[in-house]
Scaffold this motif. Sequence first.
Motif, PDB file in Angstrom:
ATOM      1  N   GLN A  38       0.824  -1.214   0.000  1.00  0.00           N
ATOM      2  CA  GLN A  38       0.000   0.000   0.000  1.00  0.00           C
ATOM      3  C   GLN A  38       0.854   1.258   0.000  1.00  0.00           C
ATOM      4  O   GLN A  38       0.480   2.269  -0.616  1.00  0.00           O
ATOM      5  CB  GLN A  38      -0.940  -0.002   1.218  1.00  0.00           C
ATOM      6  N   LYS A  39       1.971   1.235   0.674  1.00  0.00           N
ATOM      7  CA  LYS A  39       2.854   2.409   0.711  1.00  0.00           C
ATOM      8  C   LYS A  39       3.345   2.749  -0.692  1.00  0.00           C
ATOM      9  O   LYS A  39       3.377   3.924  -1.092  1.00  0.00           O
ATOM     10  CB  LYS A  39       4.037   2.132   1.643  1.00  0.00           C
ATOM     11  N   TYR A  40       3.728   1.720  -1.460  1.00  0.00           N
ATOM     12  CA  TYR A  40       4.194   1.934  -2.828  1.00  0.00           C
ATOM     13  C   TYR A  40       3.060   2.477  -3.701  1.00  0.00           C
ATOM     14  O   TYR A  40       3.251   3.399  -4.496  1.00  0.00           O
ATOM     15  CB  TYR A  40       4.707   0.612  -3.396  1.00  0.00           C
ATOM     16  N   ILE A  41       1.869   1.908  -3.535  1.00  0.00           N
ATOM     17  CA  ILE A  41       0.717   2.362  -4.321  1.00  0.00           C
ATOM     18  C   ILE A  41       0.410   3.827  -4.023  1.00  0.00           C
ATOM     19  O   ILE A  41       0.195   4.635  -4.936  1.00  0.00           O
ATOM     20  CB  ILE A  41      -0.505   1.471  -4.023  1.00  0.00           C
ATOM     21  N   ASP A  42       0.384   4.168  -2.730  1.00  0.00           N
ATOM     22  CA  ASP A  42       0.066   5.543  -2.349  1.00  0.00           C
ATOM     23  C   ASP A  42       1.109   6.525  -2.864  1.00  0.00           C
ATOM     24  O   ASP A  42       0.786   7.668  -3.204  1.00  0.00           O
ATOM     25  CB  ASP A  42      -0.035   5.660  -0.823  1.00  0.00           C
ATOM     26  N   GLN A  43       2.354   6.075  -2.952  1.00  0.00           N
ATOM     27  CA  GLN A  43       3.435   6.968  -3.383  1.00  0.00           C
ATOM     28  C   GLN A  43       3.467   7.165  -4.890  1.00  0.00           C
ATOM     29  O   GLN A  43       3.706   8.278  -5.368  1.00  0.00           O
ATOM     30  CB  GLN A  43       4.775   6.412  -2.902  1.00  0.00           C
ATOM     31  N   TYR A  44       3.215   6.111  -5.647  1.00  0.00           N
ATOM     32  CA  TYR A  44       3.393   6.194  -7.095  1.00  0.00           C
ATOM     33  C   TYR A  44       2.081   6.219  -7.888  1.00  0.00           C
ATOM     34  O   TYR A  44       2.002   6.861  -8.931  1.00  0.00           O
ATOM     35  CB  TYR A  44       4.274   5.036  -7.582  1.00  0.00           C
ATOM     36  N   TYR A  45       1.066   5.527  -7.409  1.00  0.00           N
ATOM     37  CA  TYR A  45      -0.219   5.522  -8.118  1.00  0.00           C
ATOM     38  C   TYR A  45      -1.154   6.524  -7.429  1.00  0.00           C
ATOM     39  O   TYR A  45      -2.181   6.160  -6.862  1.00  0.00           O
ATOM     40  CB  TYR A  45      -0.809   4.111  -8.129  1.00  0.00           C
ATOM     41  N   LYS A  46      -0.778   7.786  -7.516  1.00  0.00           N
ATOM     42  CA  LYS A  46      -1.484   8.824  -6.756  1.00  0.00           C
ATOM     43  C   LYS A  46      -2.547   9.556  -7.577  1.00  0.00           C
ATOM     44  O   LYS A  46      -3.160  10.496  -7.089  1.00  0.00           O
ATOM     45  CB  LYS A  46      -0.480   9.829  -6.191  1.00  0.00           C
ATOM     46  N   TYR A  47      -2.747   9.139  -8.810  1.00  0.00           N
ATOM     47  CA  TYR A  47      -3.773   9.759  -9.651  1.00  0.00           C
ATOM     48  C   TYR A  47      -4.919   8.772  -9.877  1.00  0.00           C
ATOM     49  O   TYR A  47      -4.717   7.555  -9.856  1.00  0.00           O
ATOM     50  CB  TYR A  47      -3.196  10.185 -10.999  1.00  0.00           C
ATOM     51  N   SER A  48      -6.102   9.311 -10.137  1.00  0.00           N
ATOM     52  CA  SER A  48      -7.264   8.463 -10.397  1.00  0.00           C
ATOM     53  C   SER A  48      -8.143   9.078 -11.464  1.00  0.00           C
ATOM     54  O   SER A  48      -8.289  10.312 -11.545  1.00  0.00           O
ATOM     55  CB  SER A  48      -8.105   8.281  -9.122  1.00  0.00           C
TER      56      SER A  48
END
Length: 554
Positions: free
Chosen positions: A201-211
Amino acid sequence: MSNQPKNQLFYGDNLEVLRRHIKDESVDLCYIDPPFNSKRNYNQIYNNIGKEDQAQAQAFIDTWTWDDIANQGLAEIQENYLGHFTSQSIDLISGLAKVLGKGSLLAYLVSMTLRIAEIYRVLKPTGSFYLHCDPSASHYLKIIIDAIFCAQGGDFLNEIIWKRTSGHSDSSRYGRVHDVILYYSKSSKVLWNEQYQAYDQKYIDQYYKYSDPDGRRFMSGDIGASGLSGGGYDYEWKGVRRVWRVPESSMHRLESENRIYYTKNGFPRLKRYLDEMQGLPVQDTWTDVEALRSWHKELLGYPTQKPEALLERIIQASSKEGDVVLDAYCGCGTTVAVSQKLKRQWIGIDITYQSISLILKRLKDKFTKQTDHTPVEISLGITLNGIPKDMKSAEALANKSDDRTRKEFEKWAVLTYSNNRATINQKKGADKGIDGIAYFRSEKDDPEKIILQVKSGKVKSGDIRDLQGTMTRESAVLGVFITLQKPTKDMLKEAKEAGIYQSQYMSAPVDKIRIVTVQEIIEEQKRLEILLALEVLKSAEKQMEVKQGVLDLE
C-alpha cells in the motif's frame, strides 16, 4: 520428456531411492526442506558437547549422531563411490571432518553431501535446485552445494530470505524470524519464469497517486524520448513540440483510449493503470508469503509444514506444465500437492510411512470427490513404491533392524488398515500397548475411542487380554489387534468373548475386539469401515458450505 512413470511416491531412504530409481537428467526442478536439529544448542552441535542422541528417523524428529551409517557415508565420499563426487566436495568433507570432528554436525553434512550429489545427477541441464534451511546450517550447506554444483558448471543464483514469523524478543540476541532458501542452477541454460508480487500500500500511495473519475488508479509516465538511444518522433502535440517515444498515430490512439494525462501546464504524460500491472518483480527477500497459522485451512498439524504459496512461487518460477518436480524430503506433501495443482509431474520421497499416509490423505481430500472410494493412487495415477504389497515385503518391513525405521511396520499397519485416518502413537516413552488411536461418532456427547495394536512376532491369547486391559485403562470401547502371524484359536475365542458394540450410527453391530491379519490387509484389502468422528464433522461442514452456497445464489 522423461519416460519415468508420472507421479511417483516413494517410501524409503531417499539416498537409496535416488540411486536406484531416479534416472540421470530426468528432473526439471528439485526442492528440499531437509530436517536439521536447530532447536538444540548450536554450540553443543558444533563442538560435540554432551551425550549424542540415538539415531532415529521417527516422524517429525530430526536428530543426528555419528554412527555406522555416518562412517559409511564418509567413506563413500572420500572413495568417490560411483564417481558422483567432485574433488572439491571430497576435499571439503575431509577438511570439515578435521575441523568439526565426528559428531552430530558432520553426520548431518555427510548425509546432505551424499544426497545433493545425487540431486545434481538427476537434474536436467536446464534444472533448478532449491534447498530450504535455517541460518543454523545454511553456511555449511552453501559451500557443500558450491562444491558439487559450481564445480561442474552450475551456478549459485540467490540466497532467498523468507520471513516465516512476526517479530518477537529472543533471549540475549536479535529475534530469529527468517528461513534461508538457497537457489542454484545446474547450468547457464536454467529455465526461468519471472514472478511478481502485489505492490504494498505504501508503494501504491506513493506512485499511483492519480485516479480517473471512476476511481481507476494510475501513475503518470514520460512519453518524451529525450535521453533515449535510437531517437524518437519529432512533431507537435496539443501545442507541445518535442521528440516523442511514439509516432503521432499512436498518440491519437492513446488519446482516444483515455490513456494520456495532462499536467497543470498541459504537458502530456502516459497513464499506467494499476490494475494492468503485473506487480513488483519478486526480489530475494520474501515478506509477502505468510507462514501457516492456526486459522489457515491448509494446516495439517505437521510441525515443519510450509505454506502452499511458498511452493507455488518456486514451482511457477522454475518449471512449466508437464515438467518433473522432485522433493526428496516430502514430509506432509506440500510440494506434491502444489505440483499436482499446477499440472506438473512429481516425485516424492520420505522415510516415514506416517508422511506417506498423510500425503495420500491430503491428495484424496484435495483432488478427489468425497464420494469417490477409489484408492487415491488409482484416481490420480500415482505409482507407489516401497510400500508392502505382498507378505514377503510386509515381513521385510517388520524385520528391519535399522533403529531409524524399526517402528515403521506398526505405522504402516495402523494407517493402511484405517485408510490413513488413525493417529499414530509417537512412542516417545512407553507405548502402553497403543500403536494407534481413532475416534468415531457415538450416542454420547463426546466421540468414542478405538485402540489399535500391532504385533509382528509370536502372538497368544494373553495379548488379547492385555488389549482388553489397555481398552479399560484408556476408556476405549473398541479394540483392533493387527498381527503378522496367524492368530491362535484361543485368541479368536478370547476376542469373541469380549462381546459386541452397537450404535444407532452403525449399520450393524461390530465386535468390541477384532483381530485382523496383515495377510487380510494386503490380500483381501480389509479396512476399518467405521465412520470416524472427524469425517462426520467434515461431512457436516461440507453440507453447510453447500447450503451457504445455495443461500448466496438466492
